[in-house]
Design an enzyme around this catalytic site. Structure first.
Site, PDB file in Angstrom:
ATOM      1  N   ILE A 290       3.206   4.364  -0.370  1.00  0.00           N
ATOM      2  CA  ILE A 290       4.494   4.573  -1.040  1.00  0.00           C
ATOM      3  C   ILE A 290       5.120   3.241  -1.436  1.00  0.00           C
ATOM      4  O   ILE A 290       5.698   3.106  -2.512  1.00  0.00           O
ATOM      5  CB  ILE A 290       5.457   5.352  -0.128  1.00  0.00           C
ATOM      6  CG1 ILE A 290       4.865   6.713   0.243  1.00  0.00           C
ATOM      7  CG2 ILE A 290       6.802   5.553  -0.823  1.00  0.00           C
ATOM      8  CD1 ILE A 290       5.640   7.435   1.335  1.00  0.00           C
TER       9      ILE A 290
ATOM     10  N   TYR B 164       6.502   7.453  17.512  1.00  0.00           N
ATOM     11  CA  TYR B 164       6.835   7.366  16.088  1.00  0.00           C
ATOM     12  C   TYR B 164       8.127   8.124  15.773  1.00  0.00           C
ATOM     13  O   TYR B 164       9.043   7.580  15.147  1.00  0.00           O
ATOM     14  CB  TYR B 164       5.680   7.935  15.256  1.00  0.00           C
ATOM     15  CG  TYR B 164       5.981   8.009  13.777  1.00  0.00           C
ATOM     16  CD1 TYR B 164       5.959   6.866  12.989  1.00  0.00           C
ATOM     17  CD2 TYR B 164       6.298   9.226  13.176  1.00  0.00           C
ATOM     18  CE1 TYR B 164       6.247   6.933  11.621  1.00  0.00           C
ATOM     19  CE2 TYR B 164       6.584   9.305  11.819  1.00  0.00           C
ATOM     20  CZ  TYR B 164       6.557   8.152  11.050  1.00  0.00           C
ATOM     21  OH  TYR B 164       6.846   8.226   9.715  1.00  0.00           O
TER      22      TYR B 164
ATOM     23  N   SER C 229       0.835  -1.201   0.000  1.00  0.00           N
ATOM     24  CA  SER C 229       0.000   0.000   0.000  1.00  0.00           C
ATOM     25  C   SER C 229       0.869   1.250   0.000  1.00  0.00           C
ATOM     26  O   SER C 229       2.078   1.194   0.270  1.00  0.00           O
ATOM     27  CB  SER C 229      -0.927   0.023   1.226  1.00  0.00           C
ATOM     28  OG  SER C 229      -0.172   0.089   2.430  1.00  0.00           O
TER      29      SER C 229
ATOM     30  N   SER D 103      11.447  10.981   8.714  1.00  0.00           N
ATOM     31  CA  SER D 103      10.294  11.846   8.464  1.00  0.00           C
ATOM     32  C   SER D 103      10.650  13.319   8.626  1.00  0.00           C
ATOM     33  O   SER D 103      11.349  13.709   9.572  1.00  0.00           O
ATOM     34  CB  SER D 103       9.167  11.504   9.437  1.00  0.00           C
ATOM     35  OG  SER D 103       8.114  12.448   9.358  1.00  0.00           O
TER      36      SER D 103
ATOM     37  N   LYS E 247      12.039   7.115  14.397  1.00  0.00           N
ATOM     38  CA  LYS E 247      12.634   7.660  13.180  1.00  0.00           C
ATOM     39  C   LYS E 247      13.979   8.333  13.466  1.00  0.00           C
ATOM     40  O   LYS E 247      14.892   8.292  12.627  1.00  0.00           O
ATOM     41  CB  LYS E 247      11.668   8.635  12.508  1.00  0.00           C
ATOM     42  CG  LYS E 247      10.440   7.937  11.908  1.00  0.00           C
ATOM     43  CD  LYS E 247      10.857   6.858  10.926  1.00  0.00           C
ATOM     44  CE  LYS E 247       9.704   6.119  10.309  1.00  0.00           C
ATOM     45  NZ  LYS E 247      10.144   5.055   9.376  1.00  0.00           N
TER      46      LYS E 247
END
Length: 295
Positions: free
Chosen positions: A18, A174, A16, A145, A178
């Site tokens: 990217i 999150y 799904s 991100s 990252k």
């Protein structure tokens, strides 16, 4: 079917967003793409869609949840049985459920975001280094991100990365994962600097979110995300960056670089760039992964 002319790329979270778009584009570039997905039904639907768009796509599928470390080990064993090398590894899969309010654990007792977004990619990369060494030019692409710009003071909590003893916050969980991925990129690129493998990290900007995936989202938050979507990038455009870094030929190949959607090099903040902090986060990561390799 894979041929001698195909390079092999493995991408996680390939069914799904990217990941799916990158799978299609890599296939069009002549790669044999190994899709690693958590849900077989959704993966098969994605394969059908990709084949409808590009019937010549050379694809394979392995099922593994990137939060489950033993599932990753099993999947890699199957991959090594089927393939004698790997050219490109894209650690795309990530968990960020904007509606999550409480800390969740995997079947192995790990906090799911930390496991999916950091530990899983590190373990997968570690187990596939031997296969990447067999390529003429192995490439690893990790994903961070652009949202980290809004969290300039966030650090990896070395004492409590899994939110066992502090209030859970899905956004901080999150972005912490990252940050760890950027630092892992810096560390691993130095470790592999004398090998055929390069390691880089891509800073994904805001991407259009499928709000239908979050039925419990409040009306206000749905409105917020609709406004953000007006300026957000499409999965297709971001997949272009993945493919560029998987296939572009440089005179001096980049290694240990952090780059944006315009393919310009960027830097992390002082905390992320500091060598002492990198070593601390890698020491923490090492404690989770028996297969860890120092070079």
């Amino acid at each position: 079917m894979i041929t001698d002319n195909n390079k092999i790329a493995l991408i996680t979270g390939a069914n799904s967003g990217i990941g799916k778009e990158a799978t299609l584009q890599l296939a069009r570039e002549g790669f044999h793409v190994v899709m690693v997905c958590r849900n077989e039904k959704r993966a098969q639907t994605a394969i059908k869609d990709i084949k409808n768009s590009y019937p010549e796509a050379s694809l394979d599928l392995f099922i593994a949840d990137m939060a489950e470390l033993n599932a990753i080990r099993t999947m890699v064993n199957k991959f090594k049985t089927a393939y004698d090398h790997l050219d490109v590894l894209i650690n795309n899969a990530a968990l960020f459920d904007i509606t999550q309010k409480q800390r969740n654990l995997t079947s192995e007792g790990l906090e799911t975001i930390w496991a999916t977004n950091h530990l899983g990619p590190v373990l997968l990369t570690t187990l596939l280094l031997e296969s990447l060494m067999q390529s003429k030019e192995g490439r690893i692409l990790n994903i961070a991100s652009k949202g980290l710009l809004a969290k300039p003071f966030l650090k990896v909590d070395l004492k409590d990365p899994e939110f066992e003893n502090r209030a859970f916050n899905v956004v901080n969980a999150y972005y912490q994962s990252k940050i760890a991925q950027i630092m892992y990129t810096y560390w691993l690129s130095k470790q592999l600097s004398t090998t055929n493998i390069s390691v880089n990290c891509f800073r994904v900007p805001a991407v259009k979110v499928d709000i239908d995936r979050y039925p419990d989202l409040s009306s206000f938050m749905k409105w917020v995300y609709k406004q953000k979507a007006k300026a957000a990038a499409s999965p297709t455009s971001i997949a272009n960056n993945y493919v560029y870094w998987a296939s572009h030929q440089w005179d001096n190949k980049p290694n240990g670089k952090y780059f944006d959607e315009k393919n310009n090099y960027v830097k992390g903040n002082k905390y992320i760039e500091k060598e002492e902090n990198i070593q601390d986060v890698m020491g923490l990561t090492k404690s989770y992964i028996p297969e860890w390799k120092d070079f």
